[in-house]
Structures are given as structure tokens and as C-alpha cells.
Design a protein around this motif. Structure first.
Motif, PDB file in Angstrom:
ATOM      1  N   PRO A 127      -8.727  -2.966   0.015  1.00 58.43           N
ATOM      2  CA  PRO A 127      -7.950  -3.146   1.158  1.00 58.43           C
ATOM      3  C   PRO A 127      -7.852  -4.430   1.820  1.00 58.43           C
ATOM      4  N   THR A 162     -11.334   7.359   7.313  1.00 58.47           N
ATOM      5  CA  THR A 162     -10.056   8.076   7.244  1.00 58.47           C
ATOM      6  C   THR A 162     -10.375   9.537   7.895  1.00 58.47           C
ATOM      7  N   LEU A 186      -4.568   3.790   6.022  1.00 61.87           N
ATOM      8  CA  LEU A 186      -5.149   2.624   6.368  1.00 61.87           C
ATOM      9  C   LEU A 186      -5.485   1.643   5.474  1.00 61.87           C
ATOM     10  N   THR A 187      -5.539   0.255   5.633  1.00 57.61           N
ATOM     11  CA  THR A 187      -5.901  -0.807   4.763  1.00 57.61           C
ATOM     12  C   THR A 187      -6.430  -1.842   5.616  1.00 57.61           C
ATOM     13  N   ARG A 236      -4.896   8.428   4.233  1.00 59.16           N
ATOM     14  CA  ARG A 236      -5.607   7.949   3.088  1.00 59.16           C
ATOM     15  C   ARG A 236      -5.986   6.428   3.263  1.00 59.16           C
ATOM     16  N   LEU A 237      -6.747   5.866   2.246  1.00 58.94           N
ATOM     17  CA  LEU A 237      -7.226   4.464   2.315  1.00 58.94           C
ATOM     18  C   LEU A 237      -6.339   3.775   1.228  1.00 58.94           C
ATOM     19  N   ARG A 286      -4.792   0.407  -0.994  1.00 63.10           N
ATOM     20  CA  ARG A 286      -4.990  -0.615  -1.543  1.00 63.10           C
ATOM     21  C   ARG A 286      -3.928  -1.279  -2.462  1.00 63.10           C
ATOM     22  N   CYS A 298       0.930  -1.107  -0.121  1.00 59.52           N
ATOM     23  CA  CYS A 298      -0.094  -0.042   0.015  1.00 59.52           C
ATOM     24  C   CYS A 298       0.727   1.172  -0.047  1.00 59.52           C
ATOM     25  N   ASP A 302      -3.006  -1.510   9.486  1.00 59.90           N
ATOM     26  CA  ASP A 302      -4.070  -2.656   8.821  1.00 59.90           C
ATOM     27  C   ASP A 302      -5.187  -3.183   9.891  1.00 59.90           C
ATOM     28  N   SER A 342     -11.205  -1.443   7.150  1.00 64.76           N
ATOM     29  CA  SER A 342     -10.770  -0.007   7.124  1.00 64.76           C
ATOM     30  C   SER A 342     -11.622   0.604   6.136  1.00 64.76           C
ATOM     31  N   GLN A 343     -12.749  -0.090   5.663  1.00 60.89           N
ATOM     32  CA  GLN A 343     -13.622   0.369   4.519  1.00 60.89           C
ATOM     33  C   GLN A 343     -14.987   1.188   4.869  1.00 60.89           C
TER      34      GLN A 343
END
Length: 420
Positions: A375, A346, A335-336, A358-359, A361, A202, A216, A340-341
Motif C-alpha cells: 500500500p 480495516t 484503505l491504502t 478492504r486494504l 495495493r 487500488c 490514502d 494503513s498497514q
């Protein structure tokens, strides 16, 4: 040259990676192209069983999950695999930076000197029986006290100094995982801790160079890693993840676990809005007839989710402060992971951690379907990236040896021309 625990390796250009988590088991099979790129040709994943907070609690259930997942990936790829690179998730990694010097007697530093300096045998001998070394990662080098050297090969000096990042995990957890994999008639080619794998997938190059935090958020645990100057300098884990949020919803609303997970995905959010009180969510009650439905405002659901997420980020912040690497990080965090979705997560993380978030992937991996490019699959993608990094490191070492040999021959040829 990063050293990770290797048990058995395969020379095949086709590799398999396996992520055994608390909520899902995932397997990628990838074709390696020119030792630089990877193209995923097989994907398998299913709901995990027998793992709690990253630790195996039912060997038979884990074995069945792994078998089914790997077979699905093999069927899609049209390949049979015998070796897998496996992640270690939520098993209390211990991160330690150590420094030591190796005498080189004023000679030019070559590959054999570097190999001798990075030999982890003496590190293994110093570990207690309940801990196992998984990674020995050189962070930086120094020559005769001069710091900041990235590659000392070809330089001269009396003492070669090494700053080494050593990561250990509980031996029992590693043995349990190895046993489960072996029972599936598979051999482990490499073990990589989850925070290392997910960050490789990521983080972009500038984030690794300037300093960044990777979080994570898995089902049973949340792992963290700190990168600076292109090296991972700290790793840790927190035994709280997305499943704890789901359990909070189930308890708070007296709803079945399966429906609580669905509500979290469809209606959950980390931040509240003025319209939440007006929006009603239908939920079945535990033990009641299917037709027995009650309604609750969305604000009540968010009021259950948000405190648990705040707890996770507060614990992450404390871990970073206690580690002493807070200032090294700068203001970047990624974030992953599957948990985290959630909408607005965020923003919540940015507020608590006081960073730009940021997110993240998977990137740089070809062949990933849209369903496997989120992610939640960062660890598998990171395992592939780690394998590519190891291959390139080996090729670089071999190239340096060839270069040194050719250089000596060229000098000898020049001497013959000048004096013979």
C-alpha cells in the motif's frame, strides 16, 4: 478525456513517476508496452527529508532526497530520465463540480466540439492568483438537457452540456515542488494529486462504477477520493497521518522517534485484545543510556495509537458527510498508503465509517518487487496508470478521427457507384 496539468511531455516509451511524501520519496521507471501495459524496470526509494504534512519546508533537503531516489531508479533500469510525472500530496486540494453548456447548433458532435467544450482556459482565468488548476475532469455530458451521456461524439443536438470536476491547489506549493524538481535537472511532465493517483492504483472497475471511497493514509496527511460511475467526483485531504501516530507514541512513552516507529510497526494495532495487558514491550528512554530499558504493556501502546486513528476516520466521515456524497458511495471503502498497514485498521475503519473496508495495493502493474508492491507504493503505481489512461484517451480520439474520415470516403464511394 481527462485533462491534467501538463508542463512538458516526453514521447519516449519509457516513463518515470515520482512520489514526494512526508516519510519517503519513491520513483518508478516503467516501460510502456503497446500503449496498454506497463512493466516497471527501475525502482528507487528512500527516507524523505524536508517535507512536513505534504508541504516542502527545506528545499535543499528535498532536492537531495529526489536526486538520490531518481538516481537509484535509473541505475536499476539502466535508463536516464529527464521528465517525471509527479504527485501532489497533502496540499489542500479544493474540489468543485461545475456545469455549463456549449452551443453545437444542431450539428453532429465531433472531436473539435468536445475539445472546445473541455477547453479549461476559461476555468484558469476565473481562478484567484493563490490557486492553480491541476485537474479538469469531465464527469458526465448531456445533450439538450438529456443527461447520463458518457460519450457525446457522433450524436446530434443544439446544446452540449458538461459536468466538470475542477481540482485546484495552492499555487505556492506547486511552484515550490516544481522548483525542487527543476533543480534536479528534471522536467515535470504531469502533475497528479495523490488521492487521484492512489485510487487509480487500488480501486477495481466495479468499485469505480458502483461508488467507492478511497482513503490514502500517508505519513504527514490522509487524502480521500470518491468515485462514482467511473469518475472521481470528490477529493480532499486531512493534515493528519502516520507520523502523528509515531509522535504520539514518542511523547506518551518518552521513547526516541526511531524506536517509536519500530514499535508501531512491530507491536502496534488498531484494536485491542485480552492478551495485551500480559505482553510486555521493552523500550529505551529519550536521553538515557542505551542500557536503560523500561517495560510497558502492549495495551498502553495500543491505547495511544487507537485514539489518533479514530480521530482520522471521524474526520474522514465528516468530510464525506459535508461533501454531500455520502449516499453516492454505497458501502465500499478502500484503505491504502503506508500508514494503513497496522493490524486491525480495516476493522476500526469499518466500525466508524459504517462501510465494508478492504486494504488496497497496486494492481495491473507488472515488474513490481514484493517490497514495492504494498500500500505504501500505491501513488507511484497510480501515476503510471494515469499515464496509460491518458495515452489510451489520445489514441481513442485519433481512432475516432480516422473512423469518421473513412466513413465519409465510404459514403462518397457508394454515391459514385450509385449515380455515376
Amino acid at each position: 478525456m481527462n485533462k491534467s496539468k501538463r508542463i512538458n511531455g516526453s514521447k519516449s516509451s519509457c516513463i518515470a513517476v515520482l512520489d514526494v511524501g512526508s516519510t519517503k520519496v519513491a520513483c518508478f521507471i516503467a516501460q510502456i508496452i503497446d500503449n496498454k501495459e506497463a512493466h516497471v524496470i527501475g525502482i528507487g526509494h528512500q527516507v524523505s527529508s524536508g517535507v512536513k504534512n505534504g508541504n516542502i519546508v527545506d528545499m535543499d533537503a528535498v532536492e537531495a532526497s529526489v536526486r538520490a531516489t531518481v538516481e537509484s531508479a535509473e541505475l536499476m533500469a539502466g535508463e536516464n530520465v529527464s521528465n517525471v510525472s509527479v504527485s501532489l500530496a497533502g496540499i489542500e486540494p479544493k474540489s468543485e463540480l461545475i456545469s455549463f453548456d456549449v452551443s453545437v447548433a444542431g450539428n453532429q458532435i465531433n472531436d473539435s466540439d468536445l475539445k472546445r467544450a473541455l477547453d479549461p482556459a476559461w476555468i484558469y482565468s476565473q481562478q484567484s492568483l493563490d490557486r492553480e488548476v491541476v485537474h479538469t475532469l469531465p464527469v458526465s455530458y448531456s445533450i439538450d438537457g438529456k443527461k447520463g451521456i458518457k460519450d457525446p461524439r457522433g450524436m446530434h443536438g443544439d446544446k452540449l452540456g458538461v459536468n466538470m470536476h475542477v481540482i485546484t491547489t495552492p499555487s505556492s506549493s506547486v511552484r515550490n515542488l516544481e522548483t525542487c524538481i527543476n533543480r534536479c535537472h528534471l522536467e515535470i511532465s504531469e502533475l497528479v494529486i495523490t488521492p487521484y493517483a492512489s485510487s487509480l492504483a487500488c480501486l477495481v472497475k466495479d468499485e469505480m462504477e458502483l461508488g467507492s471511497l478511497c482513503i490514502d493514509m500517508g505519513g504527514g496527511s490522509t487524502t480521500i477520493s470518491v468515485f462514482f460511475d467511473n469518475q472521481m467526483i470528490y477529493a480532499d485531504s486531512i493534515p493528519i497521518g502516520g507520523l502523528h501516530v509515531t509522535n504520539d507514541i514518542a511523547k506518551g512513552l518518552s521513547a526516541p522517534l526511531s524506536h517509536s516507529e519500530r514499535m508501531k510497526s512491530l507491536y502496534g494495532s488498531a484494536i485491542s485484545s485480552p492478551s495485551d495487558d500480559m505482553e510486555q514491550i521493552k523500550i529505551p528512554l529519550v536521553g538515557e543510556d542505551e542500557n536503560e530499558i523500561t517495560q510497558v504493556p502492549r495495551s498502553l501502546l495500543i491505547g495511544i495509537i487507537k485514539p489518533r486513528l479514530e480521530e482520522i476516520f471521524e474526520l474522514v466521515k465528516k468530510k464525506i458527510i459535508d461533501s454531500g456524497f455520502e449516499k453516492v458511495l454505497g458501502r465500499r471503502a478502500v484503505l491504502t498508503g503506508g500508514a494503513s498497514q497496522l493490524t486491525g485498521i480495516t476493522n476500526l475503519a469499518a466500525t466508524i465509517l459504517d462501510k465494508q473496508v478492504r486494504l488496497g495495493r497496486p494492481s495491473n502493474i507488472e515488474g513490481l518487487a514484493e517490497s514495492a508492491n504494498g500500500p505504501g507504493f500505491s501513488v507511484c503505481a497510480g501515476l503510471i496508470q494515469h499515464h496509460l489512461n491518458e495515452r489510451q484517451s489520445i489514441l481513442s480520439t485519433a481512432s475516432n478521427k480516422v473512423g469518421l474520415t473513412e466513413s465519409k470516403i465510404a459514403r462518397f464511394g457508394q454515391w459514385l457507384r450509385d449515380y455515376v
